[in-house]
Design a protein around this motif. Structure first.
Motif, mmCIF file in Angstrom:
data_model
loop_
_atom_site.group_PDB
_atom_site.id
_atom_site.type_symbol
_atom_site.label_atom_id
_atom_site.label_comp_id
_atom_site.label_asym_id
_atom_site.label_seq_id
_atom_site.Cartn_x
_atom_site.Cartn_y
_atom_site.Cartn_z
ATOM 1 N N ILE A 20 -52.008 -104.613 -101.039
ATOM 2 C CA ILE A 20 -50.910 -105.414 -100.485
ATOM 3 C C ILE A 20 -50.512 -104.800 -99.139
ATOM 4 O O ILE A 20 -50.178 -103.615 -99.068
ATOM 5 N N TYR A 21 -50.614 -105.603 -98.109
ATOM 6 C CA TYR A 21 -50.326 -105.121 -96.754
ATOM 7 C C TYR A 21 -48.923 -105.579 -96.389
ATOM 8 O O TYR A 21 -48.652 -106.779 -96.335
ATOM 9 N N ILE A 22 -48.032 -104.636 -96.142
ATOM 10 C CA ILE A 22 -46.649 -105.018 -95.839
ATOM 11 C C ILE A 22 -46.358 -104.706 -94.375
ATOM 12 O O ILE A 22 -46.400 -103.557 -93.953
ATOM 13 N N ASN A 23 -46.121 -105.773 -93.642
ATOM 14 C CA ASN A 23 -45.897 -105.635 -92.212
ATOM 15 C C ASN A 23 -44.399 -105.563 -91.954
ATOM 16 O O ASN A 23 -43.721 -106.586 -91.929
ATOM 17 N N HIS A 24 -43.880 -104.374 -91.791
ATOM 18 C CA HIS A 24 -42.439 -104.221 -91.607
ATOM 19 C C HIS A 24 -42.164 -102.863 -90.976
ATOM 20 O O HIS A 24 -42.958 -101.940 -91.140
ATOM 21 N N PHE A 25 -41.067 -102.772 -90.239
ATOM 22 C CA PHE A 25 -40.797 -101.492 -89.569
ATOM 23 C C PHE A 25 -39.920 -100.573 -90.412
ATOM 24 O O PHE A 25 -39.885 -99.377 -90.213
ATOM 25 N N ASP A 26 -39.170 -101.149 -91.366
ATOM 26 C CA ASP A 26 -38.219 -100.338 -92.119
ATOM 27 C C ASP A 26 -38.847 -99.907 -93.450
ATOM 28 O O ASP A 26 -38.747 -100.597 -94.467
ATOM 29 N N PHE A 27 -39.518 -98.740 -93.436
ATOM 30 C CA PHE A 27 -40.243 -98.281 -94.617
ATOM 31 C C PHE A 27 -39.288 -97.977 -95.787
ATOM 32 O O PHE A 27 -39.670 -98.047 -96.942
ATOM 33 N N ARG A 28 -38.037 -97.663 -95.438
ATOM 34 C CA ARG A 28 -37.075 -97.321 -96.491
ATOM 35 C C ARG A 28 -36.869 -98.516 -97.425
ATOM 36 O O ARG A 28 -36.900 -98.378 -98.646
ATOM 37 N N ILE A 29 -36.721 -99.710 -96.805
ATOM 38 C CA ILE A 29 -36.495 -100.919 -97.601
ATOM 39 C C ILE A 29 -37.704 -101.187 -98.499
ATOM 40 O O ILE A 29 -37.569 -101.538 -99.671
ATOM 41 N N ILE A 30 -38.900 -100.964 -97.959
ATOM 42 C CA ILE A 30 -40.105 -101.266 -98.742
ATOM 43 C C ILE A 30 -40.252 -100.255 -99.873
ATOM 44 O O ILE A 30 -40.596 -100.616 -101.001
ATOM 45 N N ASP A 31 -39.971 -98.984 -99.572
ATOM 46 C CA ASP A 31 -40.036 -97.965 -100.628
ATOM 47 C C ASP A 31 -39.109 -98.329 -101.781
ATOM 48 O O ASP A 31 -39.456 -98.174 -102.945
ATOM 49 N N GLU A 32 -37.918 -98.821 -101.435
ATOM 50 C CA GLU A 32 -36.957 -99.216 -102.482
ATOM 51 C C GLU A 32 -37.565 -100.294 -103.360
ATOM 52 O O GLU A 32 -37.457 -100.254 -104.587
ATOM 53 N N ALA A 33 -38.204 -101.285 -102.704
ATOM 54 C CA ALA A 33 -38.799 -102.396 -103.467
ATOM 55 C C ALA A 33 -39.935 -101.891 -104.344
ATOM 56 O O ALA A 33 -40.037 -102.258 -105.525
ATOM 57 N N PRO A 144 -33.276 -112.750 -94.770
ATOM 58 C CA PRO A 144 -32.108 -113.105 -95.568
ATOM 59 C C PRO A 144 -31.800 -114.607 -95.516
ATOM 60 O O PRO A 144 -31.944 -115.228 -94.450
ATOM 61 N N THR A 145 -31.411 -115.156 -96.656
ATOM 62 C CA THR A 145 -30.983 -116.560 -96.705
ATOM 63 C C THR A 145 -29.565 -116.647 -96.145
ATOM 64 O O THR A 145 -28.919 -115.612 -95.935
ATOM 65 N N THR A 146 -29.066 -117.887 -95.957
ATOM 66 C CA THR A 146 -27.703 -118.026 -95.408
ATOM 67 C C THR A 146 -26.686 -117.298 -96.285
ATOM 68 O O THR A 146 -25.796 -116.605 -95.787
ATOM 69 N N ASN A 147 -26.829 -117.428 -97.611
ATOM 70 C CA ASN A 147 -25.871 -116.755 -98.496
ATOM 71 C C ASN A 147 -25.949 -115.239 -98.359
ATOM 72 O O ASN A 147 -24.926 -114.551 -98.385
ATOM 73 N N GLU A 148 -27.177 -114.730 -98.209
ATOM 74 C CA GLU A 148 -27.322 -113.275 -98.056
ATOM 75 C C GLU A 148 -26.728 -112.813 -96.733
ATOM 76 O O GLU A 148 -26.107 -111.745 -96.657
ATOM 77 N N ILE A 149 -26.882 -113.659 -95.683
ATOM 78 C CA ILE A 149 -26.285 -113.293 -94.383
ATOM 79 C C ILE A 149 -24.759 -113.256 -94.524
ATOM 80 O O ILE A 149 -24.093 -112.352 -94.019
ATOM 81 N N LYS A 177 -29.536 -116.560 -88.507
ATOM 82 C CA LYS A 177 -30.743 -116.955 -89.252
ATOM 83 C C LYS A 177 -31.992 -116.480 -88.541
ATOM 84 O O LYS A 177 -32.121 -116.596 -87.344
ATOM 85 N N GLY A 178 -32.940 -115.956 -89.299
ATOM 86 C CA GLY A 178 -34.205 -115.532 -88.699
ATOM 87 C C GLY A 178 -34.240 -114.042 -88.382
ATOM 88 O O GLY A 178 -35.278 -113.507 -88.036
ATOM 89 N N LEU A 179 -33.097 -113.371 -88.465
ATOM 90 C CA LEU A 179 -33.089 -111.931 -88.212
ATOM 91 C C LEU A 179 -33.092 -111.189 -89.543
ATOM 92 O O LEU A 179 -32.643 -111.709 -90.560
ATOM 93 N N ASN A 180 -33.591 -109.946 -89.523
ATOM 94 C CA ASN A 180 -33.553 -109.182 -90.769
ATOM 95 C C ASN A 180 -32.231 -108.432 -90.883
ATOM 96 O O ASN A 180 -31.442 -108.386 -89.932
ATOM 97 N N GLU A 181 -32.028 -107.833 -92.048
ATOM 98 C CA GLU A 181 -30.732 -107.208 -92.351
ATOM 99 C C GLU A 181 -30.384 -106.137 -91.314
ATOM 100 O O GLU A 181 -29.257 -106.054 -90.832
ATOM 101 N N PHE A 182 -31.390 -105.357 -90.954
ATOM 102 C CA PHE A 182 -31.190 -104.261 -90.007
ATOM 103 C C PHE A 182 -30.701 -104.819 -88.656
ATOM 104 O O PHE A 182 -29.728 -104.321 -88.072
ATOM 105 N N GLN A 183 -31.366 -105.876 -88.191
ATOM 106 C CA GLN A 183 -30.993 -106.450 -86.889
ATOM 107 C C GLN A 183 -29.595 -107.069 -86.954
ATOM 108 O O GLN A 183 -28.815 -106.958 -86.001
ATOM 109 N N ILE A 184 -29.264 -107.706 -88.066
ATOM 110 C CA ILE A 184 -27.937 -108.339 -88.198
ATOM 111 C C ILE A 184 -26.849 -107.266 -88.118
ATOM 112 O O ILE A 184 -25.860 -107.404 -87.392
#
Ligand code: ATP
Length: 498
Positions: A20-33, A144-149, A177-184
């Motif tokens: 599984i190739y995970i393309n993301h800059f925040d490794f902490r979030i992926i490690d949690e998952a 994130p969905t609108t509710n998560e934002i 919308k369209g941004l990740n949690e870190f950017q928000i």
């Protein structure tokens, strides 16, 4: 950690996706998952700089290369269920020995009942070796969905002890919308530091920050423009349609809550130089949202899968800046060669399919303006209703439109005066397109300046008309061909009848 990320990862493991190739800059979030999915699994981590690490504590355990690491751990899956977590190894994925070892792990996983080891590759850069294409699944952390934002904003305002009206929060949430949690969180912090509060004006800041993300990526081009709907002469049907959709964009949040479908976009087909590009710009100005251009040629890459990955990122980026107008200019050239033979054509066909699927499924606020001249070789599925909200045909301007276009260009240059009899020019400009008419005005003004005249007269304009070769004379065959293709499809005229 968001449930959906964990659920999707878990379903991939259950369905035996070996790598599984995970393309993301925040490794902490992926490690949690990964930790959530692999509660009872032995997790072993490889870091490109430090070698073997303890996944939980991150302390280095053994200095080694990726090849050595894989040799050391590849049989662990026979003893315990194992996750091998590889970070920043994209450069190593060009090494044939590493590829062979990963392939062996993947095959064991798929074909040996007493073996269970999944590989997770985490990197910001996606490199997929051809030999591993069938074993690798690329996983995008869902945005994130609108509710998560809304939750993120509400958490933030609670932390900062500031109160913001619900309606403002709803409004701002849509812009995020369209941004990740870190950017928000980053932007919320910036807004808070800027004014000590969060309000509607921060939408501008969000937009600016989003533009930064786009510029850094180099995948899409942000177009700066000054044109508005008032700069378009004629095309009244098209303009009326856009005015209606503008009402939705002006009240997006309310419209969605009311149950209105978010407009998807339009396809504008027609004669060269008749205002298609102008309309793309005027749309963004009318909707008061940014204009970004998708240049498919820019996305083509050298490596296998690179172009598709670039397209995926470009479309994701357009979502990040949404609401926005995504302009695909000369779409028939962008996707030229679809369905044809040969390597280059295969890539274009795949990119086209990717774009179509995205359009079909999109529920975001990216409004597409696709423009084209010659659609005779466009696959019919592209023009099917449901992809675009509407297809418009831009013909050569009729008499009344020619008069309006001349007036617009004269006024733009402060050379319009009431003595100019533009009606007299209608008959003489039959077969001219907008660009020809603009050229007539420019030519006349230049001549007047050189000859030391102060005002422009009807006579001056008529002289320039005589000296101008219209598109109908220079591109006669092309125009006939466009007319003949258009007559075979269901398309609305952009202009009202004369
Ligand atoms: P192409 O197919 O060649 O890309 P286009 O349809 O996109 O052409 P535009 O770039 O929009 O054409 O128009 C070229 C120029 O002609 C513009 O700069 C604009 O000033 C002028 N023009 C064309 N159509 C109109 C119009 N309807 N009203 C005012 N100006 C126009």
């Amino acid at each position: 950690m968001k449930r959906s990320t964990v659920d999707i990862l878990a379903s991939y493991i259950d369905a035996l996706h070996p790598i599984i190739y995970i393309n993301h800059f925040d490794f902490r979030i992926i490690d949690e998952a990964i930790a959530c999915v692999g509660k009872d699994v032995t997790c072993v981590e490889f870091n490109n700089a430090l070698g073997l690490l303890d996944f939980k504590t991150k302390s280095p355990m053994k200095e080694c290369s990726l090849e050595q690491f894989l040799k050391l751990t590849m049989d662990d899956g026979f003893e315990n269920e194992t996750f091998l977590i590889l970070k920043d190894v994209h450069e190593e994925l060009k090494n044939p020995k590493v590829i062979a070892l990963l392939k062996r792990i993947a095959e064991n996983n798929l074909y040996k009942d007493n073996y269970s080891s999944a590989v997770f590759i985490q990197s910001e850069i996606t490199v997929i070796p051809r030999e591993l294409e069938n074993y690798i699944t690329v996983f995008d952390i869902p945005l994130p969905t609108t509710n998560e934002i809304l939750d993120i904003i509400n958490d933030f305002t609670a932390d900062m002890k500031i109160s913001v009206e619900d309606e403002t929060v709803d409004d701002i949430a849509l812009s995020f919308k369209g941004l990740n949690e870190f950017q928000i969180r980053q932007i919320l912090n910036l807004a808070y530091q800027d004014g000590g509060c969060i309000d509607r004006d921060d939408k501008l800041l969000i937009l600016k920050e989003k533009e930064q993300f786009i510029r850094k990526s180099g995948m899409l081009e942000i177009i700066n423009f000054t044109e508005t709907v008032d700069d378009i002469g004629g095309l009244e049907n098209l303009k009326e349609w856009l005015y209606r959709k503008a009402k939705i964009f002006a009240n997006l949040d309310k419209a969605i809550k009311f149950g209105v479908d978010i407009p998807k976009g339009i396809m504008i087909i027609g004669m060269p130089g008749c205002g298609k590009s102008l309309t793309a710009k005027a749309t963004a100005s009318l909707f008061q949202i940014p204009l970004v251009r998708l240049d498919v040629g820019r996305l083509l890459g050298k490596y296998v899968g690179e172009s598709e990955e670039n397209m995926r990122r470009a479309l994701q980026l357009s979502e990040a800046i949404s609401p926005c107008v995504l302009w695909v200019d000369e779409i028939e050239k962008a996707f030229a060669g679809i369905g044809g033979e040969g390597g280059g054509n295969d890539v274009t066909t795949r990119l086209f399919g990717q774009f179509l699927t995205w359009m079909q499924e999109k529920e975001n606020t990216v409004f597409i303006v696709a423009t084209a001249n010659d659609i005779s070789r466009m696959p019919p599925e592209f023009l099917r209703k449901g992809r675009f909200d509407e297809l418009f045909f831009v013909d050569l301007p009729n008499g009344e439109e020619r008069r309006k276009i001349l007036d617009i260009h004269l006024k733009k240059r402060n050379k319009w005066n009431k003595c100019i009899d533009s009606i007299a020019l209608i008959d003489e400009t039959e077969g001219f397109n907008g660009a020809d008419l603009e050229a007539v005005v420019k030519e006349t003004i230049e001549k007047a300046f050189i000859e030391g005249e102060v005002h422009i007269t009807t006579e001056n304009l008529l002289n320039s008309v005589k000296d101008t070769k219209s598109i109908s004379s220079t591109l006669k065959d092309k125009i006939e061909a466009i007319k003949s293709t258009i007559s075979k499809i269901d398309i609305k005229p952009a202009s009202k009848k004369n």
